[in-house]
Design a protein around this motif. Structure first.
Motif, PDB file in Angstrom:
ATOM      1  N   GLN A 108     -60.949  18.562  74.318  1.00  0.00           N
ATOM      2  CA  GLN A 108     -60.689  19.940  73.869  1.00  0.00           C
ATOM      3  C   GLN A 108     -62.018  20.619  73.581  1.00  0.00           C
ATOM      4  OE1 GLN A 108     -57.449  20.683  70.964  1.00  0.00           O
ATOM      5  NE2 GLN A 108     -59.039  21.673  69.737  1.00  0.00           N
ATOM      6  N   THR A 110     -63.966  24.251  72.633  1.00  0.00           N
ATOM      7  CA  THR A 110     -63.808  25.599  72.096  1.00  0.00           C
ATOM      8  C   THR A 110     -65.189  26.180  71.772  1.00  0.00           C
ATOM      9  OG1 THR A 110     -61.699  24.935  71.088  1.00  0.00           O
ATOM     10  CG2 THR A 110     -62.691  27.002  70.334  1.00  0.00           C
ATOM     11  N   THR A 156     -55.093  15.531  79.108  1.00  0.00           N
ATOM     12  CA  THR A 156     -55.312  16.971  79.035  1.00  0.00           C
ATOM     13  C   THR A 156     -56.793  17.303  78.875  1.00  0.00           C
ATOM     14  OG1 THR A 156     -53.148  17.347  78.007  1.00  0.00           O
ATOM     15  CG2 THR A 156     -54.794  19.073  77.731  1.00  0.00           C
ATOM     16  N   SER A 158     -58.590  20.957  77.834  1.00  0.00           N
ATOM     17  CA  SER A 158     -58.402  22.368  77.501  1.00  0.00           C
ATOM     18  C   SER A 158     -59.742  22.963  77.091  1.00  0.00           C
ATOM     19  CB  SER A 158     -57.376  22.528  76.379  1.00  0.00           C
ATOM     20  OG  SER A 158     -57.888  22.045  75.159  1.00  0.00           O
ATOM     21  N   ALA A 160     -61.547  26.943  75.773  1.00  0.00           N
ATOM     22  CA  ALA A 160     -61.444  28.364  75.449  1.00  0.00           C
ATOM     23  C   ALA A 160     -62.827  28.876  75.077  1.00  0.00           C
ATOM     24  CB  ALA A 160     -60.465  28.590  74.294  1.00  0.00           C
ATOM     25  N   GLY A 170     -58.028  16.713  84.662  1.00  0.00           N
ATOM     26  CA  GLY A 170     -57.111  16.385  83.575  1.00  0.00           C
ATOM     27  C   GLY A 170     -56.942  14.881  83.489  1.00  0.00           C
ATOM     28  N   VAL A 197     -54.822  20.638  83.061  1.00  0.00           N
ATOM     29  CA  VAL A 197     -56.066  21.344  82.737  1.00  0.00           C
ATOM     30  C   VAL A 197     -55.694  22.782  82.408  1.00  0.00           C
ATOM     31  CG1 VAL A 197     -58.294  22.172  83.556  1.00  0.00           C
ATOM     32  CG2 VAL A 197     -57.513  19.879  84.188  1.00  0.00           C
ATOM     33  N   HIS A 198     -56.050  23.234  81.212  1.00  0.00           N
ATOM     34  CA  HIS A 198     -55.788  24.609  80.779  1.00  0.00           C
ATOM     35  C   HIS A 198     -57.100  25.218  80.299  1.00  0.00           C
ATOM     36  CE1 HIS A 198     -53.743  27.577  77.795  1.00  0.00           C
ATOM     37  NE2 HIS A 198     -54.153  28.167  78.889  1.00  0.00           N
ATOM     38  N   LEU A 199     -57.595  26.189  81.054  1.00  0.00           N
ATOM     39  CA  LEU A 199     -58.853  26.850  80.725  1.00  0.00           C
ATOM     40  C   LEU A 199     -58.595  28.328  80.511  1.00  0.00           C
ATOM     41  CD1 LEU A 199     -61.133  25.252  83.489  1.00  0.00           C
ATOM     42  CD2 LEU A 199     -60.533  24.322  81.243  1.00  0.00           C
ATOM     43  N   ASP A 200     -59.138  28.863  79.416  1.00  0.00           N
ATOM     44  CA  ASP A 200     -58.948  30.269  79.076  1.00  0.00           C
ATOM     45  C   ASP A 200     -60.289  30.883  78.719  1.00  0.00           C
ATOM     46  OD1 ASP A 200     -57.638  32.700  78.427  1.00  0.00           O
ATOM     47  OD2 ASP A 200     -57.610  32.129  76.306  1.00  0.00           O
ATOM     48  N   TRP A 226     -53.815  25.324  84.995  1.00  0.00           N
ATOM     49  CA  TRP A 226     -53.477  26.644  84.471  1.00  0.00           C
ATOM     50  C   TRP A 226     -54.769  27.301  83.982  1.00  0.00           C
ATOM     51  CZ3 TRP A 226     -50.508  27.387  79.231  1.00  0.00           C
ATOM     52  CH2 TRP A 226     -50.285  28.755  78.999  1.00  0.00           C
TER      53      TRP A 226
END
Length: 294
Positions: A108, A110, A156, A158, A160, A170, A197-200, A226
């Motif tokens: 994770q 951030t 996962t 992730s 941000a 992932g 995989v969630h990248l924002d 995503w």
């Protein structure tokens, strides 16, 4: 033999020049280990929630069996928050397991910067093991090597507000030397299933894979990629399976207000594919080709 719930935490601009391991284990199970880099801290080597391997069953003082003990790396984490980690030759993984499975692990990120050759939520990497112990080595026909099957499922990554320079997975399973101790082919299926995989609001220099399975008799299914408000300099894959008898299916790519300089694959496999989807929304810009399956 277990390595449970160990942790390494860096705060307040601390710097680690070498590698960091939540746990470095040769035991049978490693679960719940964590590395956290927070508030300006930096790690200049590789970072693993857990890094583990295991060899063979020691039957007694003089005999080593060729039967393996597969190890479990589960629920381990790497957390970056306002931090920097890695170099171009480093690795970052919630779990890296050389002789078993890596399931339910997490990276994770951030408001951070991560740099690595490979960044994976869970990574099961094949290790072809050779006995070096003294005493009678109980291998068929004198064979002293063996291979071990593995999985990288439900992991996962992730991010941000972050910058990533790495190939991102992932879940990653990489398989080599598929031969049993008696010389017959090892056809045990190795899987990268149900990873995310969630990248924002982030940028990636490298390729991004929901789940990837490298080698013969591998499968990449049910993975999801995503990306929202993200720029990728490279290609993206929901599921990727490379090698003879490799299959990929039921993988999904969702891109929203995202740019990709390379190609987009819901799924890419050597042999079988099906039921994959790519969804593009918002002002998404793809410079390459879009494949439901390839």
């Amino acid at each position: 033999n277990t390595a449970y719930n160990n942790s390494v935490r860096l705060y307040n601009n601390s710097i680690a020049l070498g590698n960091i391991y939540g746990a470095q284990s040769h035991s049978v199970q490693a679960k719940g280990n964590v590395v956290e880099l927070l508030t300006g801290s930096k790690a200049q080597g590789s970072v693993y929630g857990v890094h583990m391997s295991n060899a063979l069953v020691q039957e007694n003082d003089t005999t080593v069996s060729w039967n393996t003990v597969q190890t479990a790396a589960e629920n381990n984490r790497v957390i970056l928050n306002g931090a920097e980690a890695g170099t171009a030759t480093a690795e970052i993984a919630g779990a890296k397991n050389l002789s078993g499975w890596a399931n339910n692990n997490l990276v994770q990120i951030t408001d951070s910067t991560a740099t690595a050759s490979t960044l994976a939520g869970g990574w099961a990497q094949h290790e072809r093991q050779t006995l070096t112990a003294s005493g009678t080595q109980n291998f068929p026909s004198g064979q002293q090597d063996l291979s071990i099957g593995y999985q990288a499922n439900t992991n996962t990554v992730s991010a941000a507000g972050s910058t990533i320079q790495a190939n991102v997975y992932g879940g990653l399973v990489s398989r080599q030397e598929e031969t049993n101790p008696n010389g017959t082919p090892d056809t045990t299926l190795s899987t990268a299933w149900a990873n995310l995989v969630h990248l924002d609001t982030s940028s990636v220099t490298g390729n991004v894979y929901g789940g990837a399975a490298m080698g013969d008799y591998t499968s990449a299914k049910y993975n999801r990629l995503w990306l929202t408000n993200t720029q990728v300099t490279g290609s993206v894959y929901g599921g990727f399976a490379q090698g003879a008898n490799a299959a990929a299916a039921w993988n999904q790519v969702i891109l929203n207000n995202t740019s990709v300089s390379g190609d987009v694959y819901a799924s890419s496999a050597a042999q079988q594919e099906g039921n994959n989807t790519v969804t593009l929304a918002g002002q998404t810009d793809i410079s390459g080709t879009v494949y439901g399956g390839g």
